[in-house]
Design a protein around this motif. Structure first.
Motif, PDB file in Angstrom:
ATOM      1  N   GLY A   1       6.518  -0.977  -3.300  1.00 52.07           N
ATOM      2  CA  GLY A   1       7.042  -0.687  -1.963  1.00 52.07           C
ATOM      3  C   GLY A   1       5.922  -0.610  -0.950  1.00 52.07           C
ATOM      4  N   SER A   2       4.752  -1.084  -1.352  1.00 50.26           N
ATOM      5  CA  SER A   2       3.614  -1.196  -0.455  1.00 50.26           C
ATOM      6  C   SER A   2       3.129  -2.627  -0.649  1.00 50.26           C
ATOM      7  CB  SER A   2       2.544  -0.172  -0.875  1.00 50.26           C
ATOM      8  OG  SER A   2       1.352  -0.364  -0.153  1.00 50.26           O
ATOM      9  N   LEU A   3       3.386  -3.474   0.332  1.00 48.59           N
ATOM     10  CA  LEU A   3       3.081  -4.895   0.202  1.00 48.59           C
ATOM     11  C   LEU A   3       1.645  -5.122  -0.255  1.00 48.59           C
ATOM     12  CD1 LEU A   3       3.746  -7.939   0.763  1.00 48.59           C
ATOM     13  CD2 LEU A   3       3.108  -7.512   3.132  1.00 48.59           C
TER      14      LEU A   3
ATOM     15  N   SER B   1       2.281   2.526   4.927  1.00 48.87           N
ATOM     16  CA  SER B   1       1.819   3.860   5.315  1.00 48.87           C
ATOM     17  C   SER B   1       2.792   4.987   4.922  1.00 48.87           C
ATOM     18  CB  SER B   1       1.505   3.915   6.806  1.00 48.87           C
ATOM     19  OG  SER B   1       2.598   3.462   7.548  1.00 48.87           O
TER      20      SER B   1
ATOM     21  N   LYS C   1      17.187  -7.011   9.308  1.00 51.15           N
ATOM     22  CA  LYS C   1      16.644  -7.731   8.156  1.00 51.15           C
ATOM     23  C   LYS C   1      17.324  -9.094   7.943  1.00 51.15           C
ATOM     24  CE  LYS C   1      16.467  -4.492   4.850  1.00 51.15           C
ATOM     25  NZ  LYS C   1      16.105  -4.229   3.462  1.00 51.15           N
TER      26      LYS C   1
ATOM     27  N   TYR D   1      10.387 -10.590  -0.524  1.00 49.32           N
ATOM     28  CA  TYR D   1      11.155  -9.785   0.419  1.00 49.32           C
ATOM     29  C   TYR D   1      12.044 -10.749   1.198  1.00 49.32           C
ATOM     30  CZ  TYR D   1      12.718  -5.436   2.154  1.00 49.32           C
ATOM     31  OH  TYR D   1      13.519  -4.348   2.365  1.00 49.32           O
TER      32      TYR D   1
ATOM     33  N   ASP E   1      -0.716  -0.871   6.245  1.00 47.99           N
ATOM     34  CA  ASP E   1       0.496  -1.364   5.601  1.00 47.99           C
ATOM     35  C   ASP E   1       0.865  -0.426   4.456  1.00 47.99           C
ATOM     36  OD1 ASP E   1       2.501  -3.527   4.876  1.00 47.99           O
ATOM     37  OD2 ASP E   1       1.379  -3.276   3.017  1.00 47.99           O
TER      38      ASP E   1
ATOM     39  N   LEU F   1       9.410  -8.398   6.647  1.00 48.10           N
ATOM     40  CA  LEU F   1       7.963  -8.454   6.884  1.00 48.10           C
ATOM     41  C   LEU F   1       7.636  -9.366   8.070  1.00 48.10           C
ATOM     42  CD1 LEU F   1       6.991  -8.489   3.127  1.00 48.10           C
ATOM     43  CD2 LEU F   1       6.919  -6.557   4.715  1.00 48.10           C
ATOM     44  N   ARG F   2       6.565  -9.042   8.743  1.00 46.26           N
ATOM     45  CA  ARG F   2       6.205  -9.728   9.978  1.00 46.26           C
ATOM     46  C   ARG F   2       5.312 -10.938   9.708  1.00 46.26           C
ATOM     47  NH1 ARG F   2       6.988  -4.281  11.460  1.00 46.26           N
ATOM     48  NH2 ARG F   2       5.947  -4.039   9.460  1.00 46.26           N
TER      49      ARG F   2
ATOM     50  N   ASN G   1      12.614  -5.418  -4.128  1.00 50.09           N
ATOM     51  CA  ASN G   1      13.382  -4.177  -4.033  1.00 50.09           C
ATOM     52  C   ASN G   1      14.801  -4.433  -4.540  1.00 50.09           C
ATOM     53  OD1 ASN G   1      14.795  -1.895  -3.356  1.00 50.09           O
ATOM     54  ND2 ASN G   1      13.779  -1.641  -1.371  1.00 50.09           N
TER      55      ASN G   1
ATOM     56  N   PHE H   1       6.170 -11.967  -5.548  1.00 55.09           N
ATOM     57  CA  PHE H   1       6.698 -10.906  -4.688  1.00 55.09           C
ATOM     58  C   PHE H   1       7.762 -11.535  -3.797  1.00 55.09           C
ATOM     59  CE2 PHE H   1       6.964  -8.880  -0.594  1.00 55.09           C
ATOM     60  CZ  PHE H   1       6.964  -7.521  -0.865  1.00 55.09           C
TER      61      PHE H   1
HETATM   62  P1  AHG Z   1       4.494  -0.956   7.077  1.00 59.20           P
HETATM   63  O1  AHG Z   1       4.085   0.318   6.383  1.00 59.20           O
HETATM   64  O2  AHG Z   1       3.295  -1.682   7.661  1.00 59.20           O
HETATM   65  O3  AHG Z   1       5.585  -0.748   8.092  1.00 59.20           O
HETATM   66  O4  AHG Z   1       5.069  -1.981   5.984  1.00 59.20           O
HETATM   67  C1  AHG Z   1       6.012  -1.520   5.026  1.00 59.20           C
HETATM   68  C2  AHG Z   1       6.504  -2.698   4.265  1.00 59.20           C
HETATM   69  C3  AHG Z   1       5.628  -3.202   3.127  1.00 59.20           C
HETATM   70  O5  AHG Z   1       4.432  -2.545   2.889  1.00 59.20           O
HETATM   71  C4  AHG Z   1       6.525  -3.091   1.898  1.00 59.20           C
HETATM   72  O6  AHG Z   1       6.385  -4.228   1.097  1.00 59.20           O
HETATM   73  C5  AHG Z   1       7.916  -2.972   2.462  1.00 59.20           C
HETATM   74  O7  AHG Z   1       7.775  -2.382   3.722  1.00 59.20           O
HETATM   75  C6  AHG Z   1       8.798  -2.143   1.580  1.00 59.20           C
HETATM   76  O8  AHG Z   1      10.084  -2.176   2.085  1.00 59.20           O
HETATM   77  P2  AHG Z   1      11.346  -1.517   1.309  1.00 59.20           P
HETATM   78  O9  AHG Z   1      11.115  -0.045   1.314  1.00 59.20           O
HETATM   79  O10 AHG Z   1      12.517  -1.941   2.134  1.00 59.20           O
HETATM   80  O11 AHG Z   1      11.381  -2.092  -0.089  1.00 59.20           O
END
Ligand code: AHG
Ligand code: MN
Ligand code: MN
Length: 347
Positions: free
Chosen positions: A246-248, A120, A273, A264, A118, A278-279, A211, A262
């Motif tokens: 930006g990294s959950l 990545s 969206k 989203y 997550d 998020l899944r 965000n 947090f």
């Molecule tokens: P992943 O890398 O598993 O695809 O997940 C990315 C996700 C999560 O980690 C994060 O909170 C979110 O994307 C950030 O999204 P934005 O860039 O739209 O804020």
């Protein structure tokens, strides 16, 4: 040099199992296998910096390629190990469109949904990333193949969930419904030691993570809530401070330890969206289980409990509001129309 002489994660898992006389040891076995996969990924993630050096020494593409390879590496490492471990009948991965069956003859009674890496997209800038997992019991006798429907179970039916965060140190955080426990990897001996016993999220925080670049695509209710957090009212600890990585994994972990909310939400930026980003199966539900076990809460942006949502597809997206209980309660009041910024209600 001092080595941590503490409780290893294997010891902790075995001790918890002993509290349940009917336990067969299969869940303990499953978690142990998963931890081996996580340690393998951790070692590889730690090498990402070297790819950076190579990239700067001439090959401009290698950094991007490596990032992509690391996603695949994490997926393959978990998939291969868990398909053969004997405790799983079927899996779902963020990186695979379809459900992944266990190797024939190796089927067990559990299901595993996972996000191999997550956040990545943050590898190349050395920001914390992680692996998230969710475990359910399947409707099989442990000898037959699982089906997709075994994976499509509510979060409230999880038997275990957790994540491994690859940060300044590598940490494993997990729950089996008896509190949340955190372990830190000593890389020199390859062992996770208990470092955060029975984690409790602060009930009220002073941080929000969202965000804000998407503000123009939000609903009026959400905008009002975030503006409320930014208003000054010393008695209720406002304004809150913003923290968004930006990294959950990184955002959630910080909020778990230090308190925070947090968000989203769904937004109008793109059709994908319209139900959030998020899944449900391998991001929202496992983190909701952890949050609840730590005294926090997780809902959608229309006030539904994440843990109560019946999944209808493997990669279903949900709006996610998660964190310190008081903060999620307050967000719910705004999002469900019970509170407006101009009410200037205290609390
Ligand atoms: P992943 O890398 O598993 O695809 O997940 C990315 C996700 C999560 O980690 C994060 O909170 C979110 O994307 C950030 O999204 P934005 O860039 O739209 O804020
Ligand atoms: Mn993810
Ligand atoms: Mn991912």
């Amino acid at each position: 040099m001092n080595r941590p002489y503490g409780i290893t994660v294997s010891r902790h898992i075995m001790d918890s199992q002993r509290l349940h006389p009917k336990a067969t040891g299969e869940l303990s076995g499953l978690l142990t296998e998963l931890i081996v996969a996580a340690k393998t990924i951790s070692a590889e993630v730690n090498m990402a910096g070297l790819a950076d050096i190579l990239g700067m020494s001439g090959d401009v593409n290698i950094q991007g390629e490596y990032v992509q390879k690391l996603d695949e590496f994490a997926n393959t490492t978990i998939k291969r190990r868990m398909a053969n471990c004997g405790y799983i009948c079927i899996m779902a991965s963020e990186e695979e469109a379809d459900a992944i069956p266990a190797t024939e003859g190796c089927e067990g009674k559990y299901t595993l949904a996972f996000d191999p890496l997550d956040g990545s997209s943050n590898i190349d800038v050395n920001v914390s990333i992680g692996t998230i997992f969710s475990i359910h019991r399947a409707d099989t006798d442990g000898k037959s193949a699982g089906s997709e429907s075994d994976l499509l179970q509510k979060g409230s039916k999880q038997v275990a969930a957790g994540y491994i965060i690859y940060g300044s140190s590598t940490m494993l955080v997990y729950t089996t419904g008896e509190g949340v426990h955190g372990f830190t990897l000593d890389p020199s001996v390859g062992e996770f030691y208990l470092s955060h016993s029975n984690i409790k999220m602060p009930e009220k925080s002073k941080y929000y993570s969202v965000n804000e670049g998407n503000t123009r695509y939000w609903t009026e209710e959400l905008l009002q809530y975030v503006n409320y957090l930014k208003d000054e009212d010393r008695a209720t600890g406002r304004p809150y401070s913003a923290r968004y990585i930006g990294s959950l994994m990184a955002d959630f972990h910080r909020n778990l330890i230090a308190g925070g909310i947090f968000l989203y939400p769904r937004d109008k930026k793109s059709p994908i969206k319209s139900t959030g980003k998020l899944r449900l199966l391998y991001e929202a539900a496992p983190l909701a289980f952890i949050a609840e076990q730590a005294g926090g809460r997780a809902i959608t942006d229309d006030g539904r409990d994440i843990m109560g949502i019946q999944p209808t597809s493997l990669h279903q997206r949900v709006p996610l509001i998660i964190g310190s209980k008081h903060d999620v309660d307050m967000a719910e009041k705004f999002l469900c129309g019970k509170k407006k910024k101009e009410d200037n209600l205290k609390g």
